[in-house]
Design an enzyme around this catalytic site. Structure first.
Site, PDB file in Angstrom:
ATOM      1  N   SER A 150       0.872  -1.185   0.000  1.00 33.96           N
ATOM      2  CA  SER A 150       0.000   0.000   0.000  1.00 33.96           C
ATOM      3  C   SER A 150       0.897   1.219   0.000  1.00 33.96           C
ATOM      4  O   SER A 150       2.052   1.153   0.461  1.00 33.96           O
ATOM      5  CB  SER A 150      -0.868   0.020   1.256  1.00 33.96           C
ATOM      6  OG  SER A 150      -1.471   1.299   1.420  1.00 33.96           O
ATOM      7  N   TYR A 163      -1.870  -0.831  10.367  1.00 31.48           N
ATOM      8  CA  TYR A 163      -1.921  -1.046   8.911  1.00 31.48           C
ATOM      9  C   TYR A 163      -0.636  -0.547   8.240  1.00 31.48           C
ATOM     10  O   TYR A 163      -0.023  -1.270   7.445  1.00 31.48           O
ATOM     11  CB  TYR A 163      -3.139  -0.317   8.340  1.00 31.48           C
ATOM     12  CG  TYR A 163      -3.361  -0.570   6.871  1.00 31.48           C
ATOM     13  CD1 TYR A 163      -3.899  -1.785   6.437  1.00 31.48           C
ATOM     14  CD2 TYR A 163      -3.054   0.385   5.909  1.00 31.48           C
ATOM     15  CE1 TYR A 163      -4.109  -2.027   5.086  1.00 31.48           C
ATOM     16  CE2 TYR A 163      -3.269   0.157   4.559  1.00 31.48           C
ATOM     17  CZ  TYR A 163      -3.803  -1.048   4.160  1.00 31.48           C
ATOM     18  OH  TYR A 163      -4.021  -1.291   2.820  1.00 31.48           O
TER      19      TYR A 163
END
Ligand SMILES: NC(=O)c1ccc[n+]([C@@H]2O[C@H](COP(=O)([O-])OP(=O)(O)OC[C@H]3O[C@@H](n4cnc5c(N)ncnc54)[C@H](O)[C@@H]3O)[C@@H](O)[C@H]2O)c1
Length: 258
Positions: A150, A163
């Site tokens: 990501s 995350y």
């Protein structure tokens, strides 16, 4: 605009987290180009529905591959090994593996529960490692593994410590695996998407402030669609990228630079 991508007839692929979101679009895109695909997800019922829907979508597409749906919890190394063996039993071999399953939890840094940190590292990081190990155990030289990192691997997102940390680990894990699996003739790359419109991020459409802030930090001024990740994915998995390994391809409308 339609874009031509490499023919994948004869290839066999596994996609984790394929019941919905980008994983579902990846499974469909691979099958549309002729690959036989095993789509695996922790939500087995949703996965079965998605496989059936992709089959219907492709009923008039000549030479489309099959999508076999199955259940997996990527936290389990044994389950991922069985998944790799299932793909070989079902379709005869394994060429491509996409470690796509992931979660996106939220908590202020000071209050992150241990359970959230453990679950995120277990699914987003260990899940990628176990998937890659399982894939490499049955793949022949020429195989390719693709991990979903990501832009959060490189940019801090407030409230998303678990995350961001997990995706930074995925980016580095990709490089580590590329070095060792190069000995096996297997390439390992990652895509680092920006904000892509899926069930995972749909909440932002109902939060005008968060959406405005997000759009302000995307040079192309819009969210990406899952289809816009498909092209980069097919490139990295195909022979067009046969000399590319250990690469993290950012696909984020430029947000990494803002
Ligand atoms: N949507 C975005 O903006 C975005 C941005 C960057 C990276 N990503 C990454 O891309 C990947 C796909 O994201 P998405 O937006 O399609 O997410 P999504 O939430 O729509 O889909 C994720 C899928 O993973 C499955 N899953 C969750 N835990 C699992 C487990 N333990 N075992 C097996 N399956 C499990 C879920 O059931 C779901 O079907 C994720 O790794 C995510 O972190 C997404």
């Amino acid at each position: 605009m339609a874009v031509d991508h490499p023919d994948l007839r004869g290839k066999v692929a596994v996609v984790t987290g394929a019941a919905r979101g980008m994983g579902a679009r990846f499974a469909a895109a691979l099958a549309r180009r002729g690959a036989n695909v095993v789509g695996a997800d922790i939500d087995g019922a949703l996965m079965a529905g998605t496989s059936a829907a992709i089959g219907l979508e492709h009923r008039d597409v000549p030479d489309a591959g099959d999508v076999a749906g199955t259940t997996v919890d990527v936290r389990s190394r044994d389950a991922q090994q069985k998944l790799a063996e299932f793909a070989v039993e079902r379709f005869g071999k394994l060429d491509l593996w996409i470690n796509n399953a992931g979660i996106f939890p939220e908590a202020p840094a000071a209050d992150i529960p241990a359970s959230q940190m453990q679950a995120t590292l277990s699914i987003n990081v260990e899940g990628v490692l176990y998937g890659a190990q399982a894939a490499a155990s049955v793949m022949k030289p020429g195989g390719a593994i693709l991990n979903m990192a990501s832009v959060a691997a490189f940019r801090v997102r407030r409230g998303r410590v678990a995350y961001c940390t997990s995706k930074a680990a995925v980016a580095h894990l990709t490089e580590c695996l590329a070095v060792e699996f190069g000995d096996l003739g297997i390439r390992v790359n990652a895509i680092a998407p920006g904000l892509i419109d899926t069930e995972m991020t749909h909440w932002i459409q109902g939060d005008a402030e968060a959406l405005g802030k997000a759009l302000g930090s995307i040079p192309l001024h819009r969210l990406g669609s899952p289809e816009e990740i498909v092209g980069p994915l097919l490139f990295l998995l195909s022979d067009s990228a046969r000399y590319v390994t250990g690469h993290i391809l950012t696909v984020d409308g430029g947000s990494r630079h803002v």
